[in-house]
Design a protein around this motif. Sequence first.
Motif, PDB file in Angstrom:
ATOM      1  N   ASP A   1      48.252  48.200  64.313  1.00  0.00           N
ATOM      2  CA  ASP A   1      47.023  47.712  64.940  1.00  0.00           C
ATOM      3  C   ASP A   1      47.270  47.683  66.444  1.00  0.00           C
ATOM      4  O   ASP A   1      47.985  46.828  66.957  1.00  0.00           O
ATOM      5  CB  ASP A   1      46.680  46.310  64.415  1.00  0.00           C
ATOM      6  CG  ASP A   1      45.389  45.776  65.042  1.00  0.00           C
ATOM      7  OD1 ASP A   1      44.977  46.269  66.109  1.00  0.00           O
ATOM      8  OD2 ASP A   1      44.806  44.860  64.450  1.00  0.00           O
TER       9      ASP A   1
ATOM     10  N   LEU B   1      49.872  46.277  60.590  1.00  0.00           N
ATOM     11  CA  LEU B   1      48.768  45.699  59.822  1.00  0.00           C
ATOM     12  C   LEU B   1      48.882  46.134  58.368  1.00  0.00           C
ATOM     13  O   LEU B   1      48.890  47.329  58.065  1.00  0.00           O
ATOM     14  CB  LEU B   1      47.421  46.166  60.398  1.00  0.00           C
ATOM     15  CG  LEU B   1      46.172  45.703  59.651  1.00  0.00           C
ATOM     16  CD1 LEU B   1      46.007  44.182  59.756  1.00  0.00           C
ATOM     17  CD2 LEU B   1      44.927  46.407  60.170  1.00  0.00           C
TER      18      LEU B   1
ATOM     19  N   HIS C   1      48.660  40.686  59.640  1.00  0.00           N
ATOM     20  CA  HIS C   1      49.473  41.238  60.729  1.00  0.00           C
ATOM     21  C   HIS C   1      50.938  40.894  60.506  1.00  0.00           C
ATOM     22  O   HIS C   1      51.258  39.778  60.123  1.00  0.00           O
ATOM     23  CB  HIS C   1      49.007  40.686  62.083  1.00  0.00           C
ATOM     24  CG  HIS C   1      47.783  41.371  62.580  1.00  0.00           C
ATOM     25  ND1 HIS C   1      46.563  40.738  62.664  1.00  0.00           N
ATOM     26  CD2 HIS C   1      47.585  42.646  62.988  1.00  0.00           C
ATOM     27  CE1 HIS C   1      45.668  41.599  63.111  1.00  0.00           C
ATOM     28  NE2 HIS C   1      46.257  42.762  63.322  1.00  0.00           N
TER      29      HIS C   1
END
Lengths: 381, 299
Positions: free
Chosen positions: A107, A114, A140
Motif C-alpha cells: 500500500d 497490505l 496493514h
Amino acid sequence: MDLFEYQGKQYFARFDIPVSKGDVAHTVDEAVKAADMAGYPVVVKAQVQVGGRGKAGGIKLANNADEVRTHAGNILGMDIKGHVVKRVWVENASDIAEEYYASFTLDRGAKKHLLMLSKEGGVEIEEVAAKNPSAILMLHINPVDGLSAAGAMKAAVDAKIPQNAQQGVADILVKLYRCFTEGDCDLAEINPLILKPTGEVHALDAKVSLDANADFRHPEWEEFKATEELDAREKLAREKGLQYIGLDGSVGIIANGAGLAMSTLDVVNQVGGTAANFLDIGGGANADLMAGALEVINSDQNVKSIFINIFGGITRGEEVAKGIVEALSRVDLRAPIVIRLDGTNAEEGRSILANAGIPESKLTSKPTMLEAARAAVALAK
Amino acid sequence: MAIFVNQDTKVIVQGLTGGQGKYHGLRNKAYGTQVVAGVTPGKGGTDVEGIPVYNSVAEAVAATGATASFVTVPPKAASAAILEAAAAGISFIVCITEGIPAQDEARTYNTLVRDFPNVRLLGPNCPGIISPGKCNIGITAGEIAELPSASGPNVGIVSRSGTLTYQALYELKQRGIGVSTCVGIGGDPVPGTSFIDCLREFQNDPETHAIIMIGEIGGSAEEEAAEFIKANVTKPMSAYIAGVTAPAGKKMGHAGAIVSGGKGTAQGKMDALRDAGVKVGQNPTEAGELMAEIVAGLR
C-alpha cells in the motif's frame, strides 16, 4: 512482470503453498499426458493474462482422455479478448466446499504491506469491495515486523473464516507472505483459496506479479522471462536495456526519465500529433544506449519523425550527441530527427551535433520542448 | 532561508569513488556545496581530488561533522548504505539510486521510521535537492537553477519526476524567477519524503512565496497532497501532472507511473489539485507561465 497462472502456481510451490497436482501443456497430446499424471477428473485451463477466461469457455472440466482431447483442442489457439491461448494448465479437479480470497500488495499511501482477506472468494474482489466492503479484511503489516503465525490466525478469525478452515488459511497466509516478501512480488493473490470437503485449504488459482528491480537476486525468474509476451519492438528495446512501450502513432519518442518521456507524449498529443512509443533511455544514458534507442525506433514502420527530448542531469549532453552521430553512421534512419537538448553539458552536445556535418533534412535542433514537438509533428504529417 | 539544506550543510558522498559518485560529487562541490568527505569501504585513507575518503560513515562523521549524505551506490547496496548513514548520525540522506527492489525500500523506510525517527530520507530514485547558491546535493545541473532574490518573490519546487524537476527549474530560469529550494522526491513506490513533507516546509519557509508541484500518473500522492494543500497551504501554487496520454495498465518506466483500474489518472489528479485552488498547466511550460502570472501578482 506478470506471471501466467501455471507459473504462479509453480512459484507458490517453492514456498510450500499447496496447489493442485498438474502440468502445463502446449499441445493436445501434452495435455492428455498431463491429465494422466494429475489423475481424473481434471480441469483444463487456458493460460492467458486476462480476466474472464471461464466465461469465454477457456476453463473446462474433463473426466477422461477423450474429453481432455476435445477441450484442449478447443482451448489451444482460442482468442480470449485479444490474447491467443498458447498453453493450457491441466490439473486434478478439486471438490470445493467454500471459496475465499487472499492477497498481499504494497500500500503505497500507507508505505506498509497490505493483506486483503475475505471469506467471499471466487468472484472478482473489486465486485466484493463495491457490493459488500465489510466482507474484506484489510490489514496493514509493517514490513519491519512481518506477519507472524499468531497474526495470520487473528486475521483469519477477524475475516470470519469458518473455524474449521482458520488454521489452514492462517498457514497459507504465512507462506504467501513469505512468497510476497522473499519472492519479491508486487502482488501475490489467491482467488479462490478453497476449503475442500475433506478440510484442507488450498490455492486454486494464482496471480503473481514480480518486481523487475529484484531481478538480480532471482536467477529462477529466467524461465518466466522466456514466456513474456512482448511485441518485436519491445523485445529489441529490452535487449538494449531500454524502457519501451509500443504505441500506434507516428512520432517516435526518445526522452530521458519516465516523467519527461510521459510529458513528451502529452505535448506531442497537445500539438496535434500522436506518439509511436514511450521510450525512456534512463539516467546516465550513453552513446551506445542512444544509438540502440534510435535503432528500436527505426524498426517501427509507422514512425515518420523522431523527437529526442533530453534534459541532462545524470545524462550528459555530449554523450547523447555522440550517440546520435554514432547511430546515424550505424543505421540508415528512415525518419528525420528533431532534438531538444538541455541541462548537463548541453552546450558541448549541441556543438558536437552542429559540427558533425549532418544535413538539416536529417536533424534539426529546437530550443524548447513545445517548439520541438511542433516541428516533429509537422514532419510526421 | 531554504528548506532541508543551506550553505552550512556539510555533505558526505557514499560511493564517491564510483563513476557517478565522483562525477556528481565533484560537481556538487564545484557548485559551492560543502562536500567534506567520501565513504567507500576499503578505500579509507585515499582521496578524490582532495576530498578525503573514509571506510565508514561513522568515521567520516567523526572527522568532519557532516549532517547530510548523498548516497550513490548500486541498488544491491543502497538499503545498507542508507541505514549505515542513519546509524552514524546523519540526519538528511539523499539517495539517487535507481532500481532498488520495492520490498527493500519498504523495509528500509519503516526501519528509519522505527529506529531513526529524526532522519529524513529523500528518494530513492530522485534527482536530489538544490537550494540555489547555497547547496546542491544530487544530480541536478546547478546552472539551470535561478538564484533566489533577496526581496523575492521566490518559488519552491517539489517534483516526483527527475527530468521534469530540471524542466521546472528551467522554466523559471527562462522567466528570471528565483528559486528558494527545489526538491525531487523521486517516483519510486516508497519515497522517503513526500509531497506533503515538502509543502509543509515551503509553507513555513519565509523565503518561499509560491510553489510549483510536478506530479505524474499512478498512486495517490498527488490526491493526498491536494487534501493537504486545501487545509494547510496558503501560498499560491501551480502544478503539472505528466501522463495525460499514457495508456492504462502500462508501466511507464517508473514503478510509480502506472494507471490501474481507472485510479491514479492524470485527470483525477489535476481535478483534485484544481479543487484545492492550484493552477494546473497542460504541460511544464504552461505550469511555468502560470507561475510567472502568480509571481507577477506578488511583485
